[in-house]
Write a protein that holds these residues in place. Structure first.
Motif, PDB file in Angstrom:
ATOM      1  N   TYR A   4       5.670  28.388  27.606  1.00 29.17           N
ATOM      2  CA  TYR A   4       6.001  29.410  28.156  1.00 29.17           C
ATOM      3  C   TYR A   4       7.431  29.670  28.419  1.00 29.17           C
ATOM      4  O   TYR A   4       7.837  28.891  29.266  1.00 29.17           O
ATOM      5  CB  TYR A   4       5.250  29.539  29.438  1.00 29.17           C
ATOM      6  CG  TYR A   4       3.873  29.859  29.303  1.00 29.17           C
ATOM      7  CD1 TYR A   4       3.133  30.864  28.602  1.00 29.17           C
ATOM      8  CD2 TYR A   4       3.022  28.558  29.492  1.00 29.17           C
ATOM      9  CE1 TYR A   4       1.706  31.012  28.608  1.00 29.17           C
ATOM     10  CE2 TYR A   4       1.550  28.645  29.225  1.00 29.17           C
ATOM     11  CZ  TYR A   4       1.165  29.845  28.692  1.00 29.17           C
ATOM     12  OH  TYR A   4      -0.398  30.018  28.385  1.00 29.17           O
ATOM     13  N   SER A  27       4.535  39.537  27.742  1.00 25.08           N
ATOM     14  CA  SER A  27       4.947  40.970  28.524  1.00 25.08           C
ATOM     15  C   SER A  27       6.406  40.961  27.993  1.00 25.08           C
ATOM     16  O   SER A  27       7.190  40.007  27.700  1.00 25.08           O
ATOM     17  CB  SER A  27       4.677  40.629  30.156  1.00 25.08           C
ATOM     18  OG  SER A  27       5.602  39.207  30.380  1.00 25.08           O
ATOM     19  N   ASN A  60       8.875  39.519  38.733  1.00 27.83           N
ATOM     20  CA  ASN A  60       7.343  39.254  39.016  1.00 27.83           C
ATOM     21  C   ASN A  60       6.408  40.114  38.145  1.00 27.83           C
ATOM     22  O   ASN A  60       5.290  39.674  37.950  1.00 27.83           O
ATOM     23  CB  ASN A  60       7.368  40.092  40.454  1.00 27.83           C
ATOM     24  CG  ASN A  60       7.430  39.108  41.567  1.00 27.83           C
ATOM     25  OD1 ASN A  60       7.414  37.716  41.264  1.00 27.83           O
ATOM     26  ND2 ASN A  60       8.116  39.417  42.683  1.00 27.83           N
ATOM     27  N   GLN A  61       6.490  41.322  37.977  1.00 26.88           N
ATOM     28  CA  GLN A  61       5.575  42.082  37.035  1.00 26.88           C
ATOM     29  C   GLN A  61       5.510  41.219  35.679  1.00 26.88           C
ATOM     30  O   GLN A  61       4.226  41.416  35.081  1.00 26.88           O
ATOM     31  CB  GLN A  61       6.108  43.403  36.666  1.00 26.88           C
ATOM     32  CG  GLN A  61       5.724  44.257  37.911  1.00 26.88           C
ATOM     33  CD  GLN A  61       6.047  45.727  37.671  1.00 26.88           C
ATOM     34  OE1 GLN A  61       5.888  46.522  36.713  1.00 26.88           O
ATOM     35  NE2 GLN A  61       7.085  46.313  38.694  1.00 26.88           N
ATOM     36  N   ILE A  63       5.737  38.478  34.692  1.00 29.26           N
ATOM     37  CA  ILE A  63       4.894  37.134  34.958  1.00 29.26           C
ATOM     38  C   ILE A  63       3.438  37.521  35.256  1.00 29.26           C
ATOM     39  O   ILE A  63       2.679  36.884  34.713  1.00 29.26           O
ATOM     40  CB  ILE A  63       5.468  36.074  36.056  1.00 29.26           C
ATOM     41  CG1 ILE A  63       6.822  35.751  35.591  1.00 29.26           C
ATOM     42  CG2 ILE A  63       4.466  34.985  36.456  1.00 29.26           C
ATOM     43  CD1 ILE A  63       7.660  34.786  36.982  1.00 29.26           C
ATOM     44  N   SER A  64       3.230  38.340  35.996  1.00 26.62           N
ATOM     45  CA  SER A  64       1.929  38.698  36.326  1.00 26.62           C
ATOM     46  C   SER A  64       1.145  39.310  35.088  1.00 26.62           C
ATOM     47  O   SER A  64       0.019  39.234  34.772  1.00 26.62           O
ATOM     48  CB  SER A  64       1.616  39.529  37.706  1.00 26.62           C
ATOM     49  OG  SER A  64       2.009  40.757  37.454  1.00 26.62           O
ATOM     50  N   LEU A  65       1.882  40.385  34.330  1.00 23.19           N
ATOM     51  CA  LEU A  65       1.498  40.999  33.362  1.00 23.19           C
ATOM     52  C   LEU A  65       1.032  39.994  32.132  1.00 23.19           C
ATOM     53  O   LEU A  65       0.158  40.129  31.362  1.00 23.19           O
ATOM     54  CB  LEU A  65       2.456  41.891  32.677  1.00 23.19           C
ATOM     55  CG  LEU A  65       2.183  43.413  32.545  1.00 23.19           C
ATOM     56  CD1 LEU A  65       3.536  44.311  31.871  1.00 23.19           C
ATOM     57  CD2 LEU A  65       0.793  43.878  31.896  1.00 23.19           C
ATOM     58  N   ASN A  67      -0.149  37.132  32.624  1.00 20.58           N
ATOM     59  CA  ASN A  67      -1.320  36.585  33.310  1.00 20.58           C
ATOM     60  C   ASN A  67      -0.997  35.148  33.189  1.00 20.58           C
ATOM     61  O   ASN A  67      -2.117  34.359  33.059  1.00 20.58           O
ATOM     62  CB  ASN A  67      -2.728  36.886  32.142  1.00 20.58           C
ATOM     63  CG  ASN A  67      -3.838  36.994  33.012  1.00 20.58           C
ATOM     64  OD1 ASN A  67      -3.704  36.955  34.280  1.00 20.58           O
ATOM     65  ND2 ASN A  67      -4.909  37.209  32.419  1.00 20.58           N
ATOM     66  N   ILE A  68       0.086  34.791  33.635  1.00 20.24           N
ATOM     67  CA  ILE A  68       0.105  33.191  33.999  1.00 20.24           C
ATOM     68  C   ILE A  68       0.781  33.071  35.404  1.00 20.24           C
ATOM     69  O   ILE A  68       1.083  33.949  35.991  1.00 20.24           O
ATOM     70  CB  ILE A  68       1.076  32.678  32.929  1.00 20.24           C
ATOM     71  CG1 ILE A  68       2.645  33.238  33.134  1.00 20.24           C
ATOM     72  CG2 ILE A  68       0.903  32.751  31.519  1.00 20.24           C
ATOM     73  CD1 ILE A  68       3.892  32.541  32.450  1.00 20.24           C
ATOM     74  N   ASP A  69       0.860  31.887  35.886  1.00 17.77           N
ATOM     75  CA  ASP A  69       1.476  31.557  37.016  1.00 17.77           C
ATOM     76  C   ASP A  69       3.124  31.091  36.839  1.00 17.77           C
ATOM     77  O   ASP A  69       3.072  30.486  35.948  1.00 17.77           O
ATOM     78  CB  ASP A  69       0.764  30.417  37.735  1.00 17.77           C
ATOM     79  CG  ASP A  69       1.303  30.179  39.399  1.00 17.77           C
ATOM     80  OD1 ASP A  69       0.717  30.857  40.046  1.00 17.77           O
ATOM     81  OD2 ASP A  69       2.011  29.099  39.479  1.00 17.77           O
ATOM     82  N   LYS A  70       3.601  31.299  37.812  1.00 17.86           N
ATOM     83  CA  LYS A  70       5.153  30.910  37.485  1.00 17.86           C
ATOM     84  C   LYS A  70       5.471  29.464  37.173  1.00 17.86           C
ATOM     85  O   LYS A  70       6.403  28.962  36.490  1.00 17.86           O
ATOM     86  CB  LYS A  70       5.882  31.679  38.505  1.00 17.86           C
ATOM     87  CG  LYS A  70       5.902  30.962  39.924  1.00 17.86           C
ATOM     88  CD  LYS A  70       7.073  31.594  40.900  1.00 17.86           C
ATOM     89  CE  LYS A  70       6.790  31.178  42.204  1.00 17.86           C
ATOM     90  NZ  LYS A  70       5.395  31.278  42.798  1.00 17.86           N
TER      91      LYS A  70
END
Ligand code: KG4
Ligand code: ZN
Length: 334
Positions: A4, A27, A60-61, A63-65, A67-70
């Motif tokens: 990633y 994303s 932030n968006q 990473i959340s889009l 669908n993973i954790d940082k």
């Protein structure tokens, strides 16, 4: 194990973040800065302030889009240059801090290389170009012809001596009252106009270089002269002015690219940068029979972080990492 990569782009007036998994886009978010519209061009100080406001929510968006954790990120790729120094500093310092916090490598990316390597993004759904190819980077800040022998073996064989092609669209657009960026509006208006209605002088520039400042001045003088004898000249001829200007720019470009193909014997031409979504350019080049053309997907033409993350992924595979000492570079050759 999947790889990633988080890409961060902040070279001009778009704040963008993207997450790629093994070269595939999960994303790709872009926050455009509307603030420059009323100034008729990008105001550097306002651009860096807007990047500061946008960068955390955009990352932030993204990473959340995805669908993973940082903590799943393997590396962070950021645009080192070229671009506006204040804008680059926001992305580079943010990327360095995040890489320190997460304890992962940082990868520096040349923005112009990224415009061409965007063609290797996995979800392009298109055939990928094969090396060698002629890269054509046409954007608001650049106009370059690049001989690309491998991912990171690129040589500029021609470039503009003054204004960039996108800048020419934008500045001529401003002269006829169009808001910034005028490029897309000129493109749209051109569809309704006659490309042969007006003729503008094309520059005579040696070898594979370009010059657009003469065209810009010629366009201004013409519009001023005609407006003197006819008050509503711009309004009544807007679509014809746009079509004729666009047609001249397309002709300048095609003459040089045909010359580059003849000179190098390389018969694949790969476009990148904001202007490469121009419909007149696409139409004209797709008609060429003696070489193959590659245009990026629309979302990878203008500035975006997916292309930065793509270069980051290629460099990650080569373990080509950067360090915290390497800073932003406003001028950064391909
Ligand atoms: O690559 P980009 O997003 O930013 C730079 O790195 O400069 O390119 C932005 C440029 C602007 O000059 C804009 O007017 C131009 O790309 N542009 C277009 C079109 N869409 C964007 N120019 C002509 N026709 C278009 N359809
Ligand atoms: Zn660009």
């Amino acid at each position: 194990m999947p790889t990633y990569i988080l890409g961060i782009e902040s070279s001009c007036d778009d704040t963008s973040a993207s997450v790629l998994c093994d070269g595939k886009v999960l994303s790709n978010l872009v926050a455009n800065q509307e603030i420059h519209k009323s100034y008729g061009g990008v105001v550097p100080e306002l651009a860096s302030r807007a990047h500061q406001q946008n960068i955390i929510p955009v990352v932030n968006q993204a990473i959340s889009l995805a669908n993973i954790d940082k903590n799943q990120l393997n590396a962070i790729a950021y645009t080192r240059g070229p671009g506006l120094l204040g804008s680059l500093l926001v992305g580079s310092s943010f990327s360095k801090s995040l890489s320190l916090g997460l304890g992962i490598p940082i990868i520096e990316v040349n923005h112009m290389q990224a415009h061409l390597l965007a063609h290797f993004i996995e979800d392009c759904g298109k055939e990928k170009p094969k090396f060698p190819f002629i890269g054509v980077t046409i954007s608001g800040g650049h106009t370059q012809i690049v001989l690309v022998k491998d991912y990171f073996d690129m040589n500029i064989i021609g470039e503009t001596l003054d204004d960039a092609i996108g800048e020419t669209f934008d500045k001529c657009g401003k002269m006829i009252g169009l808001p910034y960026p005028a490029g897309p509006i000129i493109d749209k208006n051109s569809m309704l106009g006659d490309p042969k209605k007006f003729t503008f002088t094309k520059p005579k520039v040696a070898d594979l270089n370009f010059s657009f400042s003469g065209l810009k001045t010629g366009f201004l003088r013409f519009v001023e002269k005609e407006s003197k004898s006819k008050n509503d000249f711009i309004k009544s001829e807007l679509n014809n002015l746009c079509a004729s200007l666009q047609n001249t720019i397309v002709e300048i470009l095609i003459e040089k690219i045909n010359f580059a193909v003849d000179k190098t014997g390389v018969n694949s031409v790969v476009f990148g940068g904001g202007v490469s979504c121009n419909s007149g350019i696409i139409r004209k080049f797709q008609d060429q029979k003696n070489y193959k053309t590659f245009f990026p997907k629309f979302e990878y033409t203008t500035d975006n972080a997916a292309m930065i993350a793509m270069v980051g992924y290629l460099k990650y595979l080569n373990k080509d990492f950067s360090n915290l000492k390497e800073g932003a570079k406003a001028r950064y050759k391909i």
